[in-house]
Scaffold this active site. Structure first.
Site, mmCIF file in Angstrom:
data_model
loop_
_atom_site.group_PDB
_atom_site.id
_atom_site.type_symbol
_atom_site.label_atom_id
_atom_site.label_comp_id
_atom_site.label_asym_id
_atom_site.label_seq_id
_atom_site.Cartn_x
_atom_site.Cartn_y
_atom_site.Cartn_z
ATOM 1 N N TYR A 1 0.932 -1.117 0.115
ATOM 2 C CA TYR A 1 -0.007 0.009 0.066
ATOM 3 C C TYR A 1 0.837 1.357 -0.089
ATOM 4 C CZ TYR A 1 -3.740 3.235 1.292
ATOM 5 O OH TYR A 1 -4.752 4.171 1.452
HETATM 6 N N1 LIG Z 1 -9.931 5.919 4.351
HETATM 7 C C1 LIG Z 1 -8.599 5.993 4.842
HETATM 8 O O1 LIG Z 1 -8.149 6.018 5.690
HETATM 9 C C2 LIG Z 1 -7.597 6.405 3.872
HETATM 10 C C3 LIG Z 1 -6.549 7.292 4.039
HETATM 11 C C4 LIG Z 1 -5.636 7.573 3.276
HETATM 12 C C5 LIG Z 1 -5.869 7.269 1.748
HETATM 13 N N2 LIG Z 1 -7.215 6.930 1.407
HETATM 14 C C6 LIG Z 1 -7.310 6.639 -0.004
HETATM 15 O O2 LIG Z 1 -8.533 7.046 -0.609
HETATM 16 C C7 LIG Z 1 -9.049 6.213 -1.577
HETATM 17 C C8 LIG Z 1 -10.629 5.833 -1.082
HETATM 18 O O3 LIG Z 1 -10.657 5.306 0.043
HETATM 19 P P1 LIG Z 1 -11.815 4.856 0.967
HETATM 20 O O4 LIG Z 1 -11.283 4.735 2.196
HETATM 21 O O5 LIG Z 1 -12.969 5.646 0.756
HETATM 22 O O6 LIG Z 1 -12.092 3.317 0.464
HETATM 23 P P2 LIG Z 1 -13.377 2.429 0.348
HETATM 24 O O7 LIG Z 1 -13.106 0.742 0.428
HETATM 25 O O8 LIG Z 1 -14.503 3.114 0.986
HETATM 26 O O9 LIG Z 1 -13.884 2.542 -1.272
HETATM 27 C C9 LIG Z 1 -13.160 2.215 -2.315
HETATM 28 C C10 LIG Z 1 -14.000 2.162 -3.558
HETATM 29 O O10 LIG Z 1 -13.135 1.349 -4.665
HETATM 30 C C11 LIG Z 1 -14.086 0.389 -5.293
HETATM 31 N N3 LIG Z 1 -13.072 -0.253 -5.951
HETATM 32 C C12 LIG Z 1 -12.057 -1.112 -5.748
HETATM 33 N N4 LIG Z 1 -11.436 -1.678 -6.666
HETATM 34 C C13 LIG Z 1 -12.221 -1.220 -7.776
HETATM 35 C C14 LIG Z 1 -11.746 -1.142 -9.114
HETATM 36 N N5 LIG Z 1 -10.882 -2.278 -9.738
HETATM 37 N N6 LIG Z 1 -12.577 -0.753 -10.130
HETATM 38 C C15 LIG Z 1 -13.541 0.114 -9.784
HETATM 39 N N7 LIG Z 1 -13.876 0.416 -8.639
HETATM 40 C C16 LIG Z 1 -13.176 -0.364 -7.553
HETATM 41 C C17 LIG Z 1 -14.678 -0.166 -4.007
HETATM 42 O O11 LIG Z 1 -15.748 -0.942 -4.654
HETATM 43 C C18 LIG Z 1 -14.985 0.978 -3.452
HETATM 44 O O12 LIG Z 1 -16.396 1.343 -3.608
HETATM 45 C C19 LIG Z 1 -8.159 4.871 -1.586
HETATM 46 O O13 LIG Z 1 -7.409 5.451 -2.802
HETATM 47 C C20 LIG Z 1 -7.649 5.033 -0.364
HETATM 48 O O14 LIG Z 1 -6.143 4.297 -0.398
HETATM 49 C C21 LIG Z 1 -7.865 6.176 2.305
#
Ligand SMILES: NC(=O)c1ccc[n+]([C@@H]2O[C@H](COP(=O)([O-])OP(=O)(O)OC[C@H]3O[C@@H](n4cnc5c(N)ncnc54)[C@H](O)[C@@H]3O)[C@@H](O)[C@H]2O)c1
Length: 248
Positions: free
Chosen positions: A155
């Site tokens: 990651y």
């Molecule tokens: N939540 C956190 O604490 C956090 C922190 C830092 C960065 N991020 C980043 O923010 C972004 C969103 O994270 P989140 O927490 O909202 O995640 P989440 O898991 O709630 O949402 C991710 C979405 O991506 C979709 N997805 C996954 N693989 C896919 C694919 N191949 N094609 C199409 N859709 C796909 C999933 O169905 C899901 O709806 C991510 O890139 C994550 O790495 C999140």
């Protein structure tokens, strides 16, 4: 008004959950037409079918480059102009695991979804934005990509690659009216975090000086500024959203 987003069109990936959904909803509230992309068609229809005038749910696996190109061309044809791309798709892969134990296939999967998909989508939209002399691209990176979280090689490294992609693309398109930036949140409680081992979540949360998680609202507010016309002199930059963890 410099930050007026009304009548813009946006493509948001990962729009069926967490941060992507919050950003998509805030864009809709600001008068933006949103193409909401995600694997999870059921959730897309649940969240967006009530907003049919402005929201267009699109079921797609964004790791399929051919499909990304097809869908993006369809969107461009239908919308006429796309001003905004927000890449929110992401997975953590296996975590709480030392590097010598990391499964190669799992690491490749994480890179494929986090880095390659954002490469495909930005590659598909940048020529259109450059042609229009205007565009805002935002890659959702992570504090893990700046700091390197122990137990999260796949990651962290994939997010570092996204941060670097924003730096490269920011410089390459700096004279075109298109800005490309990244956003690096610390922990925000979403399904992505809920699926991680509690030990890993505690490790990350304890490093936040504010001693709390960020909120979806905080993430979406900053994202909306980054993709607005007001953000006109910052490109290639990784905006911080870490409650004081990253002060650089
Ligand atoms: N939540 C956190 O604490 C956090 C922190 C830092 C960065 N991020 C980043 O923010 C972004 C969103 O994270 P989140 O927490 O909202 O995640 P989440 O898991 O709630 O949402 C991710 C979405 O991506 C979709 N997805 C996954 N693989 C896919 C694919 N191949 N094609 C199409 N859709 C796909 C999933 O169905 C899901 O709806 C991510 O890139 C994550 O790495 C999140």
């Amino acid at each position: 008004m410099a930050n007026n987003l009304a009548n813009h069109t946006a493509i948001v990936t990962g729009a069926a959950s967490g941060i992507g959904k919050e950003i998509a909803f805030k864009l809709l509230d600001s008068g933006v037409t949103v193409y909401a992309l995600d694997l999870d068609e059921k959730k897309l229809h649940e969240y967006y079918s009530g907003r049919q005038d402005k929201a267009v749910p699109v079921g797609i696996d964004v790791t399929d480059e051919k499909k990304v190109n097809e869908v993006f061309q369809e969107i461009i044809q239908k919308a006429g102009k796309v001003e905004i791309l927000v890449n929110c798709v992401g997975i953590t892969g296996e975590t709480n695991i030392q590097s010598h134990l990391v499964d190669t296939a799992n690491l490749q999967k994480v890179f494929n979804i986090n880095f390659m998909a954002s490469f495909y989508t930005s590659k598909a939209i940048l020529p259109h934005m450059v042609g229009n002399k205007y565009g805002r691209v935002l890659h959702l990176a992570s504090i893990a990509g700046k700091e390197g979280n122990a137990g999260m090689l796949a990651y962290s490294a994939s997010k570092a690659a996204m941060i670097c992609m924003a730096k490269v693309q920011g410089k390459e398109y700096a004279e075109t009216g298109v800005t490309v930036n990244a956003l690096a949140p610390a922990v925000i409680r979403t399904p992505l975090v809920d699926m991680m081992p509690e030990k890993q979540v505690t490790y990350m949360t304890e490093k936040i000086p504010m001693k709390r998680c960020g909120t979806l609202e905080e993430a979406a507010n900053l994202a909306l500024y980054i993709v607005s016309p007001a953000n006109s002199f910052t490109t290639g930059f990784t905006f911080d959203l870490s409650g004081g963890r990253a002060t650089y």
